[in-house]
Design a protein around this motif. Structure first.
Motif, PDB file in Angstrom:
ATOM      1  N   PRO A 146       0.799  -1.234   0.000  1.00 38.22           N
ATOM      2  CA  PRO A 146       0.000   0.000   0.000  1.00 38.22           C
ATOM      3  C   PRO A 146       0.826   1.277   0.000  1.00 38.22           C
ATOM      4  O   PRO A 146       0.337   2.339  -0.364  1.00 38.22           O
ATOM      5  CB  PRO A 146      -0.833  -0.125   1.294  1.00 38.22           C
ATOM      6  CG  PRO A 146      -0.119  -1.143   2.129  1.00 38.22           C
ATOM      7  CD  PRO A 146       0.505  -2.091   1.172  1.00 38.22           C
ATOM      8  N   LEU A 147       2.102   1.172   0.398  1.00 43.32           N
ATOM      9  CA  LEU A 147       2.956   2.364   0.464  1.00 43.32           C
ATOM     10  C   LEU A 147       3.946   2.433  -0.705  1.00 43.32           C
ATOM     11  O   LEU A 147       4.898   3.209  -0.663  1.00 43.32           O
ATOM     12  CB  LEU A 147       3.728   2.362   1.791  1.00 43.32           C
ATOM     13  CG  LEU A 147       2.875   2.367   3.066  1.00 43.32           C
ATOM     14  CD1 LEU A 147       3.763   2.301   4.295  1.00 43.32           C
ATOM     15  CD2 LEU A 147       1.988   3.611   3.123  1.00 43.32           C
ATOM     16  N   THR A 148       3.707   1.629  -1.743  1.00 36.79           N
ATOM     17  CA  THR A 148       4.640   1.565  -2.863  1.00 36.79           C
ATOM     18  C   THR A 148       4.807   2.916  -3.562  1.00 36.79           C
ATOM     19  O   THR A 148       5.922   3.310  -3.922  1.00 36.79           O
ATOM     20  CB  THR A 148       4.183   0.507  -3.882  1.00 36.79           C
ATOM     21  OG1 THR A 148       4.181  -0.772  -3.244  1.00 36.79           O
ATOM     22  CG2 THR A 148       5.115   0.463  -5.082  1.00 36.79           C
ATOM     23  N   ILE A 149       3.701   3.625  -3.776  1.00 38.03           N
ATOM     24  CA  ILE A 149       3.774   4.912  -4.481  1.00 38.03           C
ATOM     25  C   ILE A 149       4.622   5.903  -3.694  1.00 38.03           C
ATOM     26  O   ILE A 149       5.488   6.593  -4.251  1.00 38.03           O
ATOM     27  CB  ILE A 149       2.359   5.474  -4.726  1.00 38.03           C
ATOM     28  CG1 ILE A 149       1.587   4.547  -5.674  1.00 38.03           C
ATOM     29  CG2 ILE A 149       2.439   6.879  -5.301  1.00 38.03           C
ATOM     30  CD1 ILE A 149       0.154   4.967  -5.919  1.00 38.03           C
ATOM     31  N   ARG A 150       4.376   5.961  -2.382  1.00 35.37           N
ATOM     32  CA  ARG A 150       5.181   6.870  -1.562  1.00 35.37           C
ATOM     33  C   ARG A 150       6.645   6.406  -1.533  1.00 35.37           C
ATOM     34  O   ARG A 150       7.568   7.226  -1.570  1.00 35.37           O
ATOM     35  CB  ARG A 150       4.625   6.919  -0.130  1.00 35.37           C
ATOM     36  CG  ARG A 150       5.319   7.987   0.737  1.00 35.37           C
ATOM     37  CD  ARG A 150       4.821   7.948   2.161  1.00 35.37           C
ATOM     38  NE  ARG A 150       5.294   6.724   2.835  1.00 35.37           N
ATOM     39  CZ  ARG A 150       4.950   6.404   4.083  1.00 35.37           C
ATOM     40  NH1 ARG A 150       4.104   7.179   4.762  1.00 35.37           N
ATOM     41  NH2 ARG A 150       5.408   5.296   4.631  1.00 35.37           N
ATOM     42  N   GLY A 151       6.863   5.098  -1.497  1.00 32.93           N
ATOM     43  CA  GLY A 151       8.224   4.578  -1.501  1.00 32.93           C
ATOM     44  C   GLY A 151       8.976   4.950  -2.765  1.00 32.93           C
ATOM     45  O   GLY A 151      10.155   5.307  -2.720  1.00 32.93           O
ATOM     46  N   ALA A 152       8.281   4.892  -3.916  1.00 36.88           N
ATOM     47  CA  ALA A 152       8.908   5.268  -5.187  1.00 36.88           C
ATOM     48  C   ALA A 152       9.294   6.739  -5.189  1.00 36.88           C
ATOM     49  O   ALA A 152      10.352   7.119  -5.699  1.00 36.88           O
ATOM     50  CB  ALA A 152       7.960   4.963  -6.338  1.00 36.88           C
ATOM     51  N   ARG A 153       8.444   7.583  -4.599  1.00 32.68           N
ATOM     52  CA  ARG A 153       8.774   9.006  -4.542  1.00 32.68           C
ATOM     53  C   ARG A 153       9.981   9.243  -3.633  1.00 32.68           C
ATOM     54  O   ARG A 153      10.858  10.048  -3.950  1.00 32.68           O
ATOM     55  CB  ARG A 153       7.582   9.815  -4.028  1.00 32.68           C
ATOM     56  CG  ARG A 153       7.856  11.319  -4.167  1.00 32.68           C
ATOM     57  CD  ARG A 153       6.988  12.200  -3.296  1.00 32.68           C
ATOM     58  NE  ARG A 153       7.512  13.562  -3.298  1.00 32.68           N
ATOM     59  CZ  ARG A 153       7.122  14.497  -2.458  1.00 32.68           C
ATOM     60  NH1 ARG A 153       6.184  14.248  -1.555  1.00 32.68           N
ATOM     61  NH2 ARG A 153       7.652  15.702  -2.513  1.00 32.68           N
ATOM     62  N   CYS A 154      10.036   8.524  -2.507  1.00 34.37           N
ATOM     63  CA  CYS A 154      11.174   8.684  -1.598  1.00 34.37           C
ATOM     64  C   CYS A 154      12.473   8.230  -2.255  1.00 34.37           C
ATOM     65  O   CYS A 154      13.532   8.835  -2.054  1.00 34.37           O
ATOM     66  CB  CYS A 154      10.917   7.909  -0.308  1.00 34.37           C
ATOM     67  SG  CYS A 154       9.628   8.614   0.746  1.00 34.37           S
ATOM     68  N   MET A 155      12.409   7.153  -3.061  1.00 32.85           N
ATOM     69  CA  MET A 155      13.591   6.738  -3.833  1.00 32.85           C
ATOM     70  C   MET A 155      14.045   7.864  -4.744  1.00 32.85           C
ATOM     71  O   MET A 155      15.238   8.175  -4.832  1.00 32.85           O
ATOM     72  CB  MET A 155      13.265   5.499  -4.680  1.00 32.85           C
ATOM     73  CG  MET A 155      13.327   4.187  -3.958  1.00 32.85           C
ATOM     74  SD  MET A 155      13.598   2.778  -5.085  1.00 32.85           S
ATOM     75  CE  MET A 155      12.404   3.053  -6.367  1.00 32.85           C
ATOM     76  N   ALA A 156      13.086   8.473  -5.431  1.00 29.15           N
ATOM     77  CA  ALA A 156      13.412   9.552  -6.365  1.00 29.15           C
ATOM     78  C   ALA A 156      14.009  10.752  -5.638  1.00 29.15           C
ATOM     79  O   ALA A 156      14.876  11.453  -6.181  1.00 29.15           O
ATOM     80  CB  ALA A 156      12.157   9.966  -7.140  1.00 29.15           C
ATOM     81  N   ILE A 157      13.563  10.994  -4.396  1.00 29.79           N
ATOM     82  CA  ILE A 157      14.101  12.119  -3.616  1.00 29.79           C
ATOM     83  C   ILE A 157      15.577  11.889  -3.299  1.00 29.79           C
ATOM     84  O   ILE A 157      16.417  12.782  -3.487  1.00 29.79           O
ATOM     85  CB  ILE A 157      13.284  12.300  -2.323  1.00 29.79           C
ATOM     86  CG1 ILE A 157      11.877  12.806  -2.648  1.00 29.79           C
ATOM     87  CG2 ILE A 157      13.988  13.277  -1.367  1.00 29.79           C
ATOM     88  CD1 ILE A 157      10.926  12.781  -1.470  1.00 29.79           C
ATOM     89  N   ILE A 158      15.906  10.691  -2.814  1.00 23.20           N
ATOM     90  CA  ILE A 158      17.300  10.394  -2.485  1.00 23.20           C
ATOM     91  C   ILE A 158      18.180  10.474  -3.729  1.00 23.20           C
ATOM     92  O   ILE A 158      19.278  11.062  -3.709  1.00 23.20           O
ATOM     93  CB  ILE A 158      17.422   8.994  -1.842  1.00 23.20           C
ATOM     94  CG1 ILE A 158      16.601   8.910  -0.556  1.00 23.20           C
ATOM     95  CG2 ILE A 158      18.885   8.660  -1.575  1.00 23.20           C
ATOM     96  CD1 ILE A 158      17.029   9.843   0.541  1.00 23.20           C
ATOM     97  N   ASP A 159      17.690   9.926  -4.835  1.00 17.66           N
ATOM     98  CA  ASP A 159      18.485   9.957  -6.072  1.00 17.66           C
ATOM     99  C   ASP A 159      18.535  11.355  -6.677  1.00 17.66           C
ATOM    100  O   ASP A 159      19.493  11.698  -7.378  1.00 17.66           O
ATOM    101  CB  ASP A 159      17.935   8.939  -7.074  1.00 17.66           C
ATOM    102  CG  ASP A 159      18.205   7.509  -6.641  1.00 17.66           C
ATOM    103  OD1 ASP A 159      19.230   7.286  -5.974  1.00 17.66           O
ATOM    104  OD2 ASP A 159      17.391   6.622  -6.946  1.00 17.66           O
ATOM    105  N   SER A 160      17.521  12.174  -6.413  1.00 19.14           N
ATOM    106  CA  SER A 160      17.571  13.576  -6.845  1.00 19.14           C
ATOM    107  C   SER A 160      18.685  14.311  -6.119  1.00 19.14           C
ATOM    108  O   SER A 160      19.410  15.125  -6.713  1.00 19.14           O
ATOM    109  CB  SER A 160      16.231  14.264  -6.571  1.00 19.14           C
ATOM    110  OG  SER A 160      15.211  13.751  -7.404  1.00 19.14           O
ATOM    111  N   ASP A 161      18.833  14.023  -4.835  1.00 21.30           N
ATOM    112  CA  ASP A 161      19.930  14.631  -4.065  1.00 21.30           C
ATOM    113  C   ASP A 161      21.273  14.239  -4.657  1.00 21.30           C
ATOM    114  O   ASP A 161      22.179  15.073  -4.803  1.00 21.30           O
ATOM    115  CB  ASP A 161      19.820  14.189  -2.605  1.00 21.30           C
ATOM    116  CG  ASP A 161      20.933  14.757  -1.745  1.00 21.30           C
ATOM    117  OD1 ASP A 161      21.277  15.934  -1.930  1.00 21.30           O
ATOM    118  OD2 ASP A 161      21.453  14.013  -0.881  1.00 21.30           O
TER     119      ASP A 161
END
Length: 601
Positions: A552-567
């Motif tokens: 259920p938290l996959t969408i939020r998890g994908a965004r958090c991955m993108a945040i770390i990789d954006s940094d």
């Protein structure tokens, strides 16, 4: 096959011939001691003359005029110059790092095995002594990094008021229960030796008594021993109650770890004088045990050849350190990974600190071609392994995404480094597809690299080299750095290697929840994310691992991955890179499906 150990020195061949003295950095000195102890006939030793400002130790060979081979740095193979010394050149394989080079030398030893060693030799049970890299092993890091840093600091000081913490850590370690493989079997073996000696003494005493009491010859009776009954060791007994002490660094057996630590503590013993035993009693006892091993006499002249460095010890105080051993599995050791940062409120608060313009746009990159796996030979093809069909499909998709990204930015003659290569699935495929490029498989796990090496040799590829080392010890230049699922901080270390030499990179990160600040890495990485605190950052990283299928938290998890990789991408942009963040296709090939590509301007 070439099998040469290269050691750094500040001396030249002419210097040595005139004085029979040689100046060595500490790492070179330790490896030289191990080399002399093992006397490996099939391993050559070469000293590389490099002017250095590092604290040095002078070895005096006036009594023992040894023929040493010297060379200049410009004459050393480029593969060797790509790594921090000491370095071993073994055919098409480079081995670097103090512990890895020492292990390699041990495999070719000719000196007889000491009775104090484990039955499997200096490398101990299953040849595992100091096998784990210092990134994951507290013990290897102590032997290879921490203690050496302390000794170098001691060599540069003339007065000491506080005992170095790393010396206290080792003292604490020797006080703790021994934690070795098959500890209960070891306890039985030790008990067996003790009881057997007692039994033999009693038998001899009884026979002597019988002979003296009887003037006539009597029938010899069989001596019945109850030793088997006494050998039982209850496996429910606590390890600390097994009566196994740290006679040596890793327990009851003399191992390579003792041999690596010995030269450093020989320097300390000389510098501290009589104070050594009073401030470090257990360490002093360990030191005496090692020095009393008969085989150590083979390197006594090398140890005695050190130029003494005295330290003035005034009101020496002992600092407080964690009362734990240097074993990673010590139950008293605090494990920061057990802390959770995924409380819903904490995650929402962390995400609320992000503002527009911080995150990279996740792009859709179309590749012009695809890989026809039926044309790829077995050594570079996942279908040739023993994976289930579904796993083969997903592995092939992962490799295809990264390989096509590399093909898109590579040019003829490039040096491509597959960091954390494992058994080489990605690097071997790229080497096959780009025969005019040189591919380096860099991996710290010996067995994984051996499997990759066998596959490359079976394929007949001539453009692949093998580097067995930690990321820290690779200092060479290259054109493209790649990493598929380099866990946690490894992705950041690979990124830093690429930025330092202005190399292109293709990264697919993994294990975001394992991120943690170190003495080399500070989070957040970029200026754009500087308003995010370390706790908030780690909270986002922990949430990024919640990307399981149908979670259920996959969408939020994908965004958090993108945040770390954006940094990470923003950091590269600060170095002048053009960065693209995309995702592997299809997304189902792996939950960790971000693809970060950087090209310097």
């Amino acid at each position: 096959m070439e099998n040469i150990v290269f050691l750094e020195t500040n001396s030249t061949s002419d210097n040595y011939k005139q004085s029979y003295q040689i100046s060595l950095p500490l790492q070179s000195y330790i490896i030289y001691c191990i080399y002399k102890y093992c006397a490996p006939d099939e391993v050559d030793l070469c000293f590389v003359s490099i002017p250095s400002s590092e604290n040095e130790i002078t070895l005096d060979f006036c009594e023992e005029k040894v023929n040493l081979h010297f060379t200049n740095l410009k004459d050393v193979p480029w593969q060797v110059k790509s790594c921090a010394f000491p370095v071993t050149l073994y055919g098409d394989t480079i081995i670097t790092g103090l512990c890895a080079v020492a292990r390699h030398i041990c495999k070719y030893r000719t000196q007889n095995q000491s009775s104090f060693e484990h039955e499997e030799g200096l490398l101990g049970f299953r040849k595992g002594c100091l096998q784990a890299p210092n990134e994951v092993s507290i013990w290897t890091k102590f032997c290879e990094v921490d203690l050496l840093r302390t000794i170098k600091e001691c060599l540069s000081t003339e007065k000491m008021c506080v005992l170095p913490k790393n010396m206290v850590r080792f003292e604490n370690h020797l006080r703790k229960p021994v934690r070795v493989h098959n500890v209960y079997k070891v306890a039985r073996d030790i008990k067996k030796e003790t009881l057997k000696k007692i039994d033999d003494d009693r038998k001899i005493a009884k026979e002597v008594t019988s002979i003296s009491e009887n003037t006539r010859t009597s029938k010899t009776r069989k001596w019945k021993s109850n030793i088997k009954k006494q050998l039982e060791v209850d496996c429910s007994i606590k390890i600390e109650d097994l009566n196994i002490s740290h006679q040596f660094a890793e327990g009851p057996f003399f191992t390579l770890a003792d041999l690596i630590l010995l030269p450093s503590y020989y320097i300390i013993a000389q510098s501290f004088g009589t104070t050594f035993e009073s401030v470090l009693p257990l360490t002093s006892k360990w030191f005496t045990n090692v020095m009393n091993i008969p085989e150590i006499q083979t390197i006594k002249s090398v140890l005695d050849g050190i130029r003494k460095h005295s330290i003035l010890l005034e009101n020496l105080s002992v600092p407080t350190t964690d009362d734990v051993s240097l074993y990673k599995c010590d139950p008293k050791r605090q494990n920061p990974k057990k802390r959770l940062f995924t409380k819903p409120d904490d995650i929402e608060n962390a995400l609320s600190t992000l503002v527009e313009g911080m995150e990279l746009n996740v792009k859709n990159i179309p590749f012009d071609s695809c890989i026809n796996w039926s044309d790829i030979p077995d050594g570079a093809n996942p279908t040739a392994g023993h994976l289930p069909d579904e796993r083969v499909t997903r592995k092939s998709q992962q490799l295809e995404n990264l390989a096509l990204a590399v093909l898109n930015i590579a040019k003829e003659g490039d040096v491509i480094v597959d960091f954390c290569s494992g058994s080489g699935h990605l690097g071997i495929l790229i080497a096959y597809l780009l025969p005019k490029c040189t591919v380096i498989l860099l991996e710290n796990k010996e067995q994984s690299l051996l499997r990759a090496r066998q596959r490359v040799h079976d394929m007949g590829l001539k453009n692949v080299l093998f580097f067995q080392c930690n990321l820290d010890f690779f200092i060479g230049k290259f054109d493209i750095g790649i990493a598929l699922h380099a866990c946690g901080i490894a992705s950041d270390l690979v990124l830093d290697k690429c930025l330092k030499v202005n190399a292109k990179f293709v990264l697919c990160p993994c294990c975001y929840g394992s991120l943690h600040a170190t003495d080399r890495l500070v989070y957040p990485r970029s200026c754009k994310f500087s308003n995010v605190t370390i706790d908030q950052y780690l909270c986002i990283g922990h949430a990024a691992d919640q990307t399981h299928k149908e979670h259920p938290l996959t969408i939020r998890g994908a965004r958090c991955m993108a945040i770390i990789d954006s940094d990470r991408g923003r950091l590269a942009e600060e170095f002048g890179y053009t960065v693209t963040l995309s995702r592997l296709k299809p997304l189902s090939c792996t939950p960790k499906n971000n693809l970060l590509i950087g090209v310097p301007s």
